[in-house]
Write a protein that holds these residues in place. Structure first.
Motif, PDB file in Angstrom:
ATOM      1  N   GLY A  25      39.309 -11.568 -47.509  1.00 29.22           N
ATOM      2  CA  GLY A  25      39.832 -12.939 -47.279  1.00 29.22           C
ATOM      3  C   GLY A  25      39.949 -13.396 -45.721  1.00 29.22           C
ATOM      4  N   ALA A  26      40.875 -14.573 -45.998  1.00 28.12           N
ATOM      5  CA  ALA A  26      41.306 -15.026 -44.460  1.00 28.12           C
ATOM      6  C   ALA A  26      41.944 -14.092 -43.740  1.00 28.12           C
ATOM      7  CB  ALA A  26      42.221 -16.302 -44.844  1.00 28.12           C
ATOM      8  N   LEU A  27      42.917 -13.194 -44.043  1.00 27.58           N
ATOM      9  CA  LEU A  27      43.242 -12.376 -43.096  1.00 27.58           C
ATOM     10  C   LEU A  27      42.317 -11.498 -42.740  1.00 27.58           C
ATOM     11  CD1 LEU A  27      45.984 -11.188 -41.667  1.00 27.58           C
ATOM     12  CD2 LEU A  27      46.423  -9.880 -43.773  1.00 27.58           C
ATOM     13  N   GLN A  28      41.628 -10.631 -43.242  1.00 20.50           N
ATOM     14  CA  GLN A  28      40.617  -9.859 -42.972  1.00 20.50           C
ATOM     15  C   GLN A  28      39.724 -10.589 -41.962  1.00 20.50           C
ATOM     16  OE1 GLN A  28      39.120  -7.778 -46.275  1.00 20.50           O
ATOM     17  NE2 GLN A  28      40.719  -5.882 -45.881  1.00 20.50           N
ATOM     18  N   ARG A  29      39.448 -11.701 -42.228  1.00 22.59           N
ATOM     19  CA  ARG A  29      38.281 -12.465 -41.236  1.00 22.59           C
ATOM     20  C   ARG A  29      38.831 -12.398 -40.220  1.00 22.59           C
ATOM     21  NH1 ARG A  29      37.052 -15.553 -45.733  1.00 22.59           N
ATOM     22  NH2 ARG A  29      38.279 -17.116 -45.227  1.00 22.59           N
ATOM     23  N   ALA A  30      40.338 -12.939 -40.030  1.00 24.46           N
ATOM     24  CA  ALA A  30      40.858 -12.994 -38.862  1.00 24.46           C
ATOM     25  C   ALA A  30      41.149 -11.696 -37.921  1.00 24.46           C
ATOM     26  CB  ALA A  30      42.411 -13.777 -38.842  1.00 24.46           C
ATOM     27  N   LEU A  31      41.380 -10.511 -38.562  1.00 23.06           N
ATOM     28  CA  LEU A  31      41.593  -9.544 -38.240  1.00 23.06           C
ATOM     29  C   LEU A  31      40.246  -8.891 -37.243  1.00 23.06           C
ATOM     30  CD1 LEU A  31      44.105  -7.564 -40.324  1.00 23.06           C
ATOM     31  CD2 LEU A  31      44.418  -8.368 -38.370  1.00 23.06           C
ATOM     32  N   ARG A 152      39.693  -1.728 -42.134  1.00 28.52           N
ATOM     33  CA  ARG A 152      39.177  -2.170 -43.199  1.00 28.52           C
ATOM     34  C   ARG A 152      38.597  -3.430 -43.043  1.00 28.52           C
ATOM     35  NH1 ARG A 152      43.727  -1.945 -47.047  1.00 28.52           N
ATOM     36  NH2 ARG A 152      44.888  -0.952 -45.772  1.00 28.52           N
ATOM     37  N   ALA A 153      39.207  -4.420 -42.292  1.00 34.37           N
ATOM     38  CA  ALA A 153      38.599  -5.769 -42.048  1.00 34.37           C
ATOM     39  C   ALA A 153      37.377  -5.913 -41.445  1.00 34.37           C
ATOM     40  CB  ALA A 153      39.834  -6.559 -41.390  1.00 34.37           C
TER      41      ALA A 153
END
Length: 186
Positions: A25-31, A152-153
């Motif tokens: 999701g958004a957090l993984q995309r940002a990371l 993981r991201a």
């Protein structure tokens, strides 16, 4: 980093995160974007170390994504998310006619060097040491010492085998520039 390199860093980061997307999701995309941005920023600082270098690439252009897209099999679909890596330079009249104009700011060598750095922690550490400066390792923490969430991201973004076609384009130049240890293989 020279401010003139900001559009190049933004566009090249964007290309990397689209070519090697995060699966979450958004957090993984940002990371994942944070890691890509650190690698691209470092690669740009190595490639364009002086104000003159940065000014010349800003004036002549970065080259674009044609070869990178061909190598990775990307078909460069029209971009409709409204983001502009040039910080507004492409907004306004006529922008809607050129939705993929950001791709012209992508620098193939910087993308290749960033892919090398993302896939090889030892090389990334050598590059940070080459750039130097106070706080350099802290400024590249996500690149040098990614946490579990970061890893993981960015599974695709850090996978050496998947990065190889892009990384291999200009790896030799980066290795010559950074001059890692003589016992280095690859």
């Amino acid at each position: 980093m020279h401010p003139a390199l900001s559009p190049l860093v933004a566009a090249t980061t964007r290309w990397l995160t689209r070519a090697y997307p995060s699966g979450g999701g958004a957090l993984q995309r940002a990371l994942a974007e944070g890691q890509a941005r650190q690698a691209v920023t470092l690669a740009a600082a190595l490639r364009y170390p002086t104000d003159l270098d940065a000014g010349l690439v800003a004036m002549t252009g970065a080259g674009g994504t044609d070869r990178l897209d061909w190598i990775t099999g990307a078909d460069a679909p029209a971009d409709t998310d409204g983001e502009d890596p040039q910080g507004g330079l492409l907004r306004g009249e006529g922008h809607e006619e050129y939705p993929d104009a950001w791709r012209t700011w992508v620098d193939e060598t910087v993308a290749s060097w960033a892919a090398c750095l993302l896939g090889d922690p030892e090389l990334a550490a050598a590059a940070v040491a080459a750039v130097g400066g106070p706080g350099a390792p802290d400024a590249h923490r996500r690149l040098l010492a990614p946490g579990e969430h970061d890893r993981r991201a960015a599974v695709l973004l850090r996978h050496p085998d998947l990065l190889a076609p892009v990384a291999d384009l200009h790896r030799a130049e980066l290795l010559d520039f950074v001059a890692p240890s003589p016992d280095r293989h690859g």
